[in-house]
Design a protein around this motif. Sequence first.
Motif, PDB file in Angstrom:
ATOM      1  N   ASP A  96       0.810  -1.218   0.000  1.00 22.18           N
ATOM      2  CA  ASP A  96       0.000   0.000   0.000  1.00 22.18           C
ATOM      3  C   ASP A  96       0.846   1.272   0.000  1.00 22.18           C
ATOM      4  O   ASP A  96       0.483   2.267  -0.635  1.00 22.18           O
ATOM      5  N   ARG A  97       1.961   1.263   0.731  1.00 25.49           N
ATOM      6  CA  ARG A  97       2.792   2.478   0.785  1.00 25.49           C
ATOM      7  C   ARG A  97       3.450   2.741  -0.569  1.00 25.49           C
ATOM      8  O   ARG A  97       3.477   3.879  -1.043  1.00 25.49           O
ATOM      9  N   LEU A  98       3.970   1.708  -1.184  1.00 23.07           N
ATOM     10  CA  LEU A  98       4.524   1.867  -2.523  1.00 23.07           C
ATOM     11  C   LEU A  98       3.421   2.251  -3.506  1.00 23.07           C
ATOM     12  O   LEU A  98       3.617   3.115  -4.370  1.00 23.07           O
ATOM     13  N   GLY A  99       2.267   1.620  -3.364  1.00 27.35           N
ATOM     14  CA  GLY A  99       1.149   1.937  -4.239  1.00 27.35           C
ATOM     15  C   GLY A  99       0.745   3.399  -4.157  1.00 27.35           C
ATOM     16  O   GLY A  99       0.433   4.030  -5.173  1.00 27.35           O
ATOM     17  N   ALA A 100       0.754   3.949  -2.949  1.00 28.07           N
ATOM     18  CA  ALA A 100       0.407   5.369  -2.779  1.00 28.07           C
ATOM     19  C   ALA A 100       1.405   6.262  -3.502  1.00 28.07           C
ATOM     20  O   ALA A 100       1.032   7.283  -4.097  1.00 28.07           O
ATOM     21  N   ASP A 343      16.526   5.220  -8.334  1.00 33.44           N
ATOM     22  CA  ASP A 343      15.381   5.784  -7.614  1.00 33.44           C
ATOM     23  C   ASP A 343      14.367   4.700  -7.283  1.00 33.44           C
ATOM     24  O   ASP A 343      13.768   4.707  -6.189  1.00 33.44           O
ATOM     25  N   GLY A 344      14.164   3.755  -8.202  1.00 32.45           N
ATOM     26  CA  GLY A 344      13.223   2.662  -7.964  1.00 32.45           C
ATOM     27  C   GLY A 344      13.658   1.757  -6.836  1.00 32.45           C
ATOM     28  O   GLY A 344      12.848   1.327  -6.006  1.00 32.45           O
ATOM     29  N   ILE A 345      14.961   1.477  -6.772  1.00 31.48           N
ATOM     30  CA  ILE A 345      15.496   0.656  -5.684  1.00 31.48           C
ATOM     31  C   ILE A 345      15.229   1.330  -4.343  1.00 31.48           C
ATOM     32  O   ILE A 345      14.750   0.695  -3.382  1.00 31.48           O
ATOM     33  N   ARG A 346      15.537   2.610  -4.260  1.00 32.90           N
ATOM     34  CA  ARG A 346      15.394   3.336  -2.998  1.00 32.90           C
ATOM     35  C   ARG A 346      13.920   3.511  -2.623  1.00 32.90           C
ATOM     36  O   ARG A 346      13.563   3.447  -1.441  1.00 32.90           O
ATOM     37  N   LEU A 347      13.070   3.720  -3.611  1.00 31.91           N
ATOM     38  CA  LEU A 347      11.643   3.889  -3.328  1.00 31.91           C
ATOM     39  C   LEU A 347      11.050   2.610  -2.743  1.00 31.91           C
ATOM     40  O   LEU A 347      10.301   2.648  -1.755  1.00 31.91           O
ATOM     41  N   LEU A 348      11.366   1.470  -3.320  1.00 23.30           N
ATOM     42  CA  LEU A 348      10.869   0.194  -2.807  1.00 23.30           C
ATOM     43  C   LEU A 348      11.383  -0.065  -1.395  1.00 23.30           C
ATOM     44  O   LEU A 348      10.632  -0.506  -0.517  1.00 23.30           O
ATOM     45  N   ALA A 349      12.655   0.227  -1.159  1.00 23.03           N
ATOM     46  CA  ALA A 349      13.233   0.023   0.174  1.00 23.03           C
ATOM     47  C   ALA A 349      12.579   0.932   1.204  1.00 23.03           C
ATOM     48  O   ALA A 349      12.250   0.500   2.322  1.00 23.03           O
ATOM     49  N   ARG A 350      12.379   2.200   0.827  1.00 24.24           N
ATOM     50  CA  ARG A 350      11.818   3.178   1.769  1.00 24.24           C
ATOM     51  C   ARG A 350      10.358   2.893   2.109  1.00 24.24           C
ATOM     52  O   ARG A 350       9.933   3.106   3.248  1.00 24.24           O
ATOM     53  N   THR A 351       9.589   2.396   1.140  1.00 28.04           N
ATOM     54  CA  THR A 351       8.149   2.229   1.357  1.00 28.04           C
ATOM     55  C   THR A 351       7.758   0.843   1.858  1.00 28.04           C
ATOM     56  O   THR A 351       6.811   0.705   2.628  1.00 28.04           O
ATOM     57  N   GLY A 353      10.314  -1.811   2.707  1.00 29.96           N
ATOM     58  CA  GLY A 353      11.355  -2.555   3.417  1.00 29.96           C
ATOM     59  C   GLY A 353      11.941  -3.697   2.619  1.00 29.96           C
ATOM     60  O   GLY A 353      12.453  -4.662   3.189  1.00 29.96           O
ATOM     61  N   ILE A 354      11.892  -3.597   1.293  1.00 27.18           N
ATOM     62  CA  ILE A 354      12.467  -4.625   0.419  1.00 27.18           C
ATOM     63  C   ILE A 354      13.640  -4.009  -0.332  1.00 27.18           C
ATOM     64  O   ILE A 354      13.477  -3.012  -1.038  1.00 27.18           O
ATOM     65  N   PHE A 355      14.822  -4.598  -0.184  1.00 27.96           N
ATOM     66  CA  PHE A 355      16.015  -4.115  -0.875  1.00 27.96           C
ATOM     67  C   PHE A 355      16.203  -4.983  -2.116  1.00 27.96           C
ATOM     68  O   PHE A 355      16.600  -6.143  -2.019  1.00 27.96           O
ATOM     69  N   ALA A 356      15.898  -4.431  -3.256  1.00 31.07           N
ATOM     70  CA  ALA A 356      15.963  -5.170  -4.516  1.00 31.07           C
ATOM     71  C   ALA A 356      17.253  -4.872  -5.248  1.00 31.07           C
ATOM     72  O   ALA A 356      17.847  -3.797  -5.106  1.00 31.07           O
ATOM     73  N   GLU A 357      17.693  -5.806  -6.056  1.00 27.14           N
ATOM     74  CA  GLU A 357      18.801  -5.541  -6.955  1.00 27.14           C
ATOM     75  C   GLU A 357      18.318  -4.617  -8.083  1.00 27.14           C
ATOM     76  O   GLU A 357      17.162  -4.196  -8.121  1.00 27.14           O
ATOM     77  N   THR A 358      19.203  -4.334  -9.007  1.00 31.54           N
ATOM     78  CA  THR A 358      18.879  -3.367 -10.060  1.00 31.54           C
ATOM     79  C   THR A 358      17.663  -3.785 -10.892  1.00 31.54           C
ATOM     80  O   THR A 358      16.893  -2.935 -11.324  1.00 31.54           O
ATOM     81  N   ALA A 359      17.462  -5.086 -11.099  1.00 35.20           N
ATOM     82  CA  ALA A 359      16.292  -5.530 -11.864  1.00 35.20           C
ATOM     83  C   ALA A 359      14.998  -5.120 -11.168  1.00 35.20           C
ATOM     84  O   ALA A 359      14.008  -4.781 -11.829  1.00 35.20           O
ATOM     85  N   GLY A 360      14.995  -5.140  -9.838  1.00 37.33           N
ATOM     86  CA  GLY A 360      13.829  -4.688  -9.092  1.00 37.33           C
ATOM     87  C   GLY A 360      13.606  -3.201  -9.258  1.00 37.33           C
ATOM     88  O   GLY A 360      12.469  -2.724  -9.369  1.00 37.33           O
ATOM     89  N   GLY A 361      14.713  -2.441  -9.278  1.00 38.87           N
ATOM     90  CA  GLY A 361      14.593  -1.011  -9.545  1.00 38.87           C
ATOM     91  C   GLY A 361      14.018  -0.744 -10.918  1.00 38.87           C
ATOM     92  O   GLY A 361      13.242   0.200 -11.122  1.00 38.87           O
TER      93      GLY A 361
END
Length: 420
Positions: A96-100, A343-351, A353-361
């Motif tokens: 939900d936080r990432l979705g917002a 930015d995508g990596i940091r956004l997912l981590a901040r919202t 709590g998932i630290f993704a590799e570059t593919a996740g970003g």
Amino acid sequence: MTVTAPAQAATGYDLGPASALSCRACGHRTPLAPEFACPQCFGPLEIAYDFPAVTREEIERGPKSIWRYKKLLPVPTTVEDHPNMDPGFTRLIRADRLGAELGIRNLWVKDDTGNPTHSFKDRVVAVALAAARELGFTVLACPSTGNLANATAAAAARAGWESVVLIPSSLERAKVLMTAVYDTNLLAVEGTYDDVNRLATELAFEQEDWAFVNVNVRPYYAEGSKSLGYEISEQLGWRIPAQTVIPVASGSQLTKIDKAYGELVSLGLVDEADWRIFGAQAAGCSPVSTAFREGTDVVRPQRPDTIARSLAIGNPADGPYVLDTVRRTGGAVTDVTDDEVRDGIRLLARTEGIFAETAGGVTVANAKKLVESGQLDPDADTVLLITGDGLKTLDAIEHQVGPKATVPSTSKAVREALGL
């Protein structure tokens, strides 16, 4: 769909419901074997099935791994009897936080960082190893951009097999170490991943006892990605999400998730539904998104230049099939810059709590772009695929994050640093 006796009676192999190899280009069928190219037109081969009857309840009683779906995969009926990494059944979280932040009201993240070597590649390697054992191979091998190297080396170690892993010499240091620790025969090759892949194909013809998971046993290996589609649907309460955003390297994962959705409908495990598939690439290696944007069926090779090295396949084998899938389902393929990836990596981590590799970003950043461009419906149920752990690509963000300040060991200094 048909229901028959196990395919072993007809083929001599126990590969569960797998009944033949079928050419994706011309439809020609050949017996199950360690083959990957059609003898008629040299098109790519994939697995054809005669599925048995299977129920939701039977699946739900199964192990908390991909083997709960073994009746839908090309693996021996005894697959669980052999030492393996037991990957899969990773968490699907409501985001939900990432979705917002993205403007998506019903968002989920499929977090495959929880697999044994922290990427979805554990799934495909587990299926490849099981099939390779049945087909008579004795050495597990692969060309890899990193995650597959980790998964292949670990799976071989667990099974007691020798392994040979080929990687580009420019690979991230973390992924090199995470492969070498399993005492595999790790060789760094000068050139890009496409150069490494060509070398692996040559070796696959020369070394008859080597199972290159993504070359001579590729039809079996690729089917492991279907387990992601099965899990997502089961974890959503046996329904298919309206939208799925998937990172694209070779493109196989995207096409197999779509295949899984179709199989679930055909088997009566989920209700009939429409779904849209979206592909995500990095701008520095975007042959499929370029073809989609240009409206062509031809995926022209590119020389990769991106921090998203796990997606840096300039000549993706399944590129044309990705185009077919996204166009058929009403989706799209887009790409983002390296800065947007960070930015995508940091956004997912901040919202979340998932630290993704570059593919996740890449996935997160492309989802943002798709919403902003109106291609992704902000009101539809949406799943983002996070396929690898950020600990593997620390170099991508090492200059962007760190301590807010260095302070003396006093409470006053802490308050001042925090503006309190």
